[in-house]
Write a protein that holds these residues in place. Structure first.
Motif, PDB file in Angstrom:
ATOM      1  N   ASP A   1      -4.288   4.526  -6.809  1.00 20.05           N
ATOM      2  CA  ASP A   1      -5.251   4.165  -5.893  1.00 20.05           C
ATOM      3  C   ASP A   1      -4.882   2.455  -5.798  1.00 20.05           C
ATOM      4  O   ASP A   1      -5.149   1.819  -6.566  1.00 20.05           O
ATOM      5  CB  ASP A   1      -6.593   3.975  -6.981  1.00 20.05           C
ATOM      6  CG  ASP A   1      -7.618   3.502  -5.909  1.00 20.05           C
ATOM      7  OD1 ASP A   1      -7.725   3.274  -5.030  1.00 20.05           O
ATOM      8  OD2 ASP A   1      -8.600   3.152  -6.923  1.00 20.05           O
ATOM      9  N   PHE A   2      -4.735   2.503  -4.531  1.00 22.92           N
ATOM     10  CA  PHE A   2      -4.206   0.838  -4.036  1.00 22.92           C
ATOM     11  C   PHE A   2      -5.444   0.143  -4.198  1.00 22.92           C
ATOM     12  O   PHE A   2      -5.550  -0.960  -4.596  1.00 22.92           O
ATOM     13  CB  PHE A   2      -3.766   1.047  -2.586  1.00 22.92           C
ATOM     14  CG  PHE A   2      -3.584  -0.407  -2.150  1.00 22.92           C
ATOM     15  CD1 PHE A   2      -2.292  -1.102  -2.592  1.00 22.92           C
ATOM     16  CD2 PHE A   2      -4.405  -1.090  -1.278  1.00 22.92           C
ATOM     17  CE1 PHE A   2      -1.938  -2.339  -2.058  1.00 22.92           C
ATOM     18  CE2 PHE A   2      -4.054  -2.464  -0.841  1.00 22.92           C
ATOM     19  CZ  PHE A   2      -2.702  -2.851  -1.225  1.00 22.92           C
ATOM     20  N   GLU A   3      -6.660   0.541  -3.799  1.00 22.12           N
ATOM     21  CA  GLU A   3      -7.885  -0.596  -3.760  1.00 22.12           C
ATOM     22  C   GLU A   3      -8.248  -0.665  -5.188  1.00 22.12           C
ATOM     23  O   GLU A   3      -8.873  -1.638  -5.552  1.00 22.12           O
ATOM     24  CB  GLU A   3      -9.153   0.223  -3.315  1.00 22.12           C
ATOM     25  CG  GLU A   3      -8.758   0.495  -1.808  1.00 22.12           C
ATOM     26  CD  GLU A   3      -8.366  -0.874  -0.865  1.00 22.12           C
ATOM     27  OE1 GLU A   3      -8.753  -1.859  -1.272  1.00 22.12           O
ATOM     28  OE2 GLU A   3      -7.748  -0.604   0.078  1.00 22.12           O
TER      29      GLU A   3
ATOM     30  N   ARG B   1      -6.372  -1.175  -7.947  1.00 22.20           N
ATOM     31  CA  ARG B   1      -5.346  -1.777  -8.735  1.00 22.20           C
ATOM     32  C   ARG B   1      -5.657  -2.712  -9.494  1.00 22.20           C
ATOM     33  O   ARG B   1      -5.119  -3.078 -10.819  1.00 22.20           O
ATOM     34  CB  ARG B   1      -3.873  -1.828  -7.928  1.00 22.20           C
ATOM     35  CG  ARG B   1      -4.306  -3.126  -6.946  1.00 22.20           C
ATOM     36  CD  ARG B   1      -3.204  -3.228  -5.866  1.00 22.20           C
ATOM     37  NE  ARG B   1      -2.863  -4.188  -4.883  1.00 22.20           N
ATOM     38  CZ  ARG B   1      -3.775  -4.718  -4.062  1.00 22.20           C
ATOM     39  NH1 ARG B   1      -4.970  -3.839  -3.750  1.00 22.20           N
ATOM     40  NH2 ARG B   1      -3.847  -5.785  -3.469  1.00 22.20           N
TER      41      ARG B   1
ATOM     42  N   ARG C   1       0.889  -1.170   0.035  1.00 20.41           N
ATOM     43  CA  ARG C   1       0.039   0.104  -0.057  1.00 20.41           C
ATOM     44  C   ARG C   1       0.825   1.270   0.034  1.00 20.41           C
ATOM     45  O   ARG C   1       0.707   2.366  -0.667  1.00 20.41           O
ATOM     46  CB  ARG C   1      -0.786  -0.106   1.312  1.00 20.41           C
ATOM     47  CG  ARG C   1      -1.906   1.147   1.179  1.00 20.41           C
ATOM     48  CD  ARG C   1      -2.838   1.204   2.553  1.00 20.41           C
ATOM     49  NE  ARG C   1      -3.610  -0.168   2.397  1.00 20.41           N
ATOM     50  CZ  ARG C   1      -4.832   0.042   1.775  1.00 20.41           C
ATOM     51  NH1 ARG C   1      -5.376   1.386   1.092  1.00 20.41           N
ATOM     52  NH2 ARG C   1      -5.618  -0.851   1.985  1.00 20.41           N
ATOM     53  N   GLU C   2       1.804   1.262   0.702  1.00 19.32           N
ATOM     54  CA  GLU C   2       2.796   2.386   0.906  1.00 19.32           C
ATOM     55  C   GLU C   2       3.383   2.912  -0.555  1.00 19.32           C
ATOM     56  O   GLU C   2       3.761   4.138  -0.822  1.00 19.32           O
ATOM     57  CB  GLU C   2       3.825   2.105   1.884  1.00 19.32           C
ATOM     58  CG  GLU C   2       3.369   2.100   3.303  1.00 19.32           C
ATOM     59  CD  GLU C   2       2.828   0.561   3.712  1.00 19.32           C
ATOM     60  OE1 GLU C   2       2.245   0.606   4.785  1.00 19.32           O
ATOM     61  OE2 GLU C   2       3.015  -0.174   2.992  1.00 19.32           O
ATOM     62  N   GLU C   3       3.585   1.902  -1.305  1.00 17.34           N
ATOM     63  CA  GLU C   3       4.009   2.404  -2.612  1.00 17.34           C
ATOM     64  C   GLU C   3       3.198   2.916  -3.381  1.00 17.34           C
ATOM     65  O   GLU C   3       3.580   3.971  -4.210  1.00 17.34           O
ATOM     66  CB  GLU C   3       4.655   1.072  -3.326  1.00 17.34           C
ATOM     67  CG  GLU C   3       5.818   0.237  -2.684  1.00 17.34           C
ATOM     68  CD  GLU C   3       6.257  -0.926  -3.457  1.00 17.34           C
ATOM     69  OE1 GLU C   3       7.241  -1.490  -2.986  1.00 17.34           O
ATOM     70  OE2 GLU C   3       5.140  -1.655  -4.117  1.00 17.34           O
ATOM     71  N   PHE C   4       2.013   2.496  -3.308  1.00 12.13           N
ATOM     72  CA  PHE C   4       0.720   3.170  -4.122  1.00 12.13           C
ATOM     73  C   PHE C   4       0.551   4.688  -3.424  1.00 12.13           C
ATOM     74  O   PHE C   4       0.744   5.809  -4.161  1.00 12.13           O
ATOM     75  CB  PHE C   4      -0.352   2.638  -4.076  1.00 12.13           C
ATOM     76  CG  PHE C   4      -0.430   1.423  -4.837  1.00 12.13           C
ATOM     77  CD1 PHE C   4      -0.959   1.302  -6.095  1.00 12.13           C
ATOM     78  CD2 PHE C   4       0.197   0.158  -4.550  1.00 12.13           C
ATOM     79  CE1 PHE C   4      -1.020   0.279  -6.821  1.00 12.13           C
ATOM     80  CE2 PHE C   4       0.333  -1.011  -5.451  1.00 12.13           C
ATOM     81  CZ  PHE C   4      -0.541  -0.947  -6.539  1.00 12.13           C
ATOM     82  N   GLU C   5       0.674   4.839  -2.392  1.00 11.61           N
ATOM     83  CA  GLU C   5       0.382   6.102  -1.693  1.00 11.61           C
ATOM     84  C   GLU C   5       1.700   7.111  -1.780  1.00 11.61           C
ATOM     85  O   GLU C   5       1.228   8.230  -2.136  1.00 11.61           O
ATOM     86  CB  GLU C   5       0.346   6.080   0.016  1.00 11.61           C
ATOM     87  CG  GLU C   5      -0.950   5.298   0.353  1.00 11.61           C
ATOM     88  CD  GLU C   5      -0.847   4.890   2.018  1.00 11.61           C
ATOM     89  OE1 GLU C   5       0.220   4.972   2.553  1.00 11.61           O
ATOM     90  OE2 GLU C   5      -2.024   4.454   2.564  1.00 11.61           O
ATOM     91  N   ALA C   6       2.980   6.557  -2.142  1.00 14.11           N
ATOM     92  CA  ALA C   6       4.158   7.474  -2.481  1.00 14.11           C
ATOM     93  C   ALA C   6       3.957   8.088  -3.735  1.00 14.11           C
ATOM     94  O   ALA C   6       4.488   9.129  -3.900  1.00 14.11           O
ATOM     95  CB  ALA C   6       5.281   6.552  -2.327  1.00 14.11           C
TER      96      ALA C   6
ATOM     97  N   GLY D   1       0.737   8.552  -5.188  1.00 14.09           N
ATOM     98  CA  GLY D   1      -0.637   8.978  -5.330  1.00 14.09           C
ATOM     99  C   GLY D   1      -1.485   8.048  -6.122  1.00 14.09           C
ATOM    100  O   GLY D   1      -2.491   8.711  -6.852  1.00 14.09           O
TER     101      GLY D   1
END
Length: 198
Positions: free
Chosen positions: A19-21, A23, A10-15, A17
């Motif tokens: 959308d993790f959900e 993907r 998740r942190e890679e997606f947040e870094a 910007g």
């Protein structure tokens, strides 16, 4: 071979910007768009929710009519995606009994979908140490004589695996290089079959 995966950190997606959900849906459509773009048609077409193109020429064309796509991951979604959209699957590792169950699931999903195209099952073997280590190599490490390691790795082939990634336990670059060399000279030749290497 084109390898794809949805990602799981998740942190890679947040870094970045992203959308993790969402993907998985993005990857599913990306695969459909790639199939069109890298297929045999010079003017491919894909009209999707995220990607849309038509009347778009592309040269040079791929050397094959179908670029093989391998889907990575071991989640239920990754297994489904590999079965229905991929030409191969590479799990993240894990126990062999779990691998065998997931291979069975992929075969069932492909059969239910009427997919008869060739498919390659991959695996990431347990960490290896050729010989008898003089130090604690950690849990799940396969160690022993070349014949023992080759016999263990051939078990993957019996499950239907056609490609195995190997990795080695070592404490230094020199030990890693030595392990790779002894594997290449003493274990790998024992993996040859009438169909070629495992």
């Amino acid at each position: 071979v084109l390898g794809v995966g949805a990602g799981h950190v998740r942190e890679e997606f947040e870094a970045v910007g992203a959308d993790f959900e969402g993907r998985g849906a993005v990857l599913d459509e990306t695969l459909d768009a790639l199939r069109a773009a890298l297929g045999p048609e010079e003017y491919p077409e894909h009209l999707g929710e995220r990607f849309a193109f038509k009347d778009l020429g592309q040269r040079p064309r791929p050397a094959r009519d179908r670029v093989p796509v391998w889907v990575g991951g071991s989640s239920p979604a990754a297994v489904r995606r590999a079965a229905l959209k991929g030409d191969g699957w590479l799990p993240q590792g894990g126990p062999r009994d779990v691998l065998a169950r997931r291979i069975g699931r992929i075969r069932r999903l492909r059969e239910e979908a009427g997919t008869a195209a060739p498919f390659v099952f991959g695996a990431i073997a347990e960490p290896l140490y050729v010989g008898t280590p003089g130090w604690e190599v950690g849990r799940r490490t396969l160690s022993g004589a070349p014949e023992e390691l080759a016999a263990s790795l051939r078990e993957y082939g019996a499950m239907g695996v056609g490609q195995v990634q190997v990795r080695f336990r070592s404490r230094s670059r020199t030990e890693l290089i030595d392990q790779m060399a002894v594997f290449g000279s003493e274990v790998a030749p024992l993996l040859q079959s009438s169909c070629g290497p495992l």
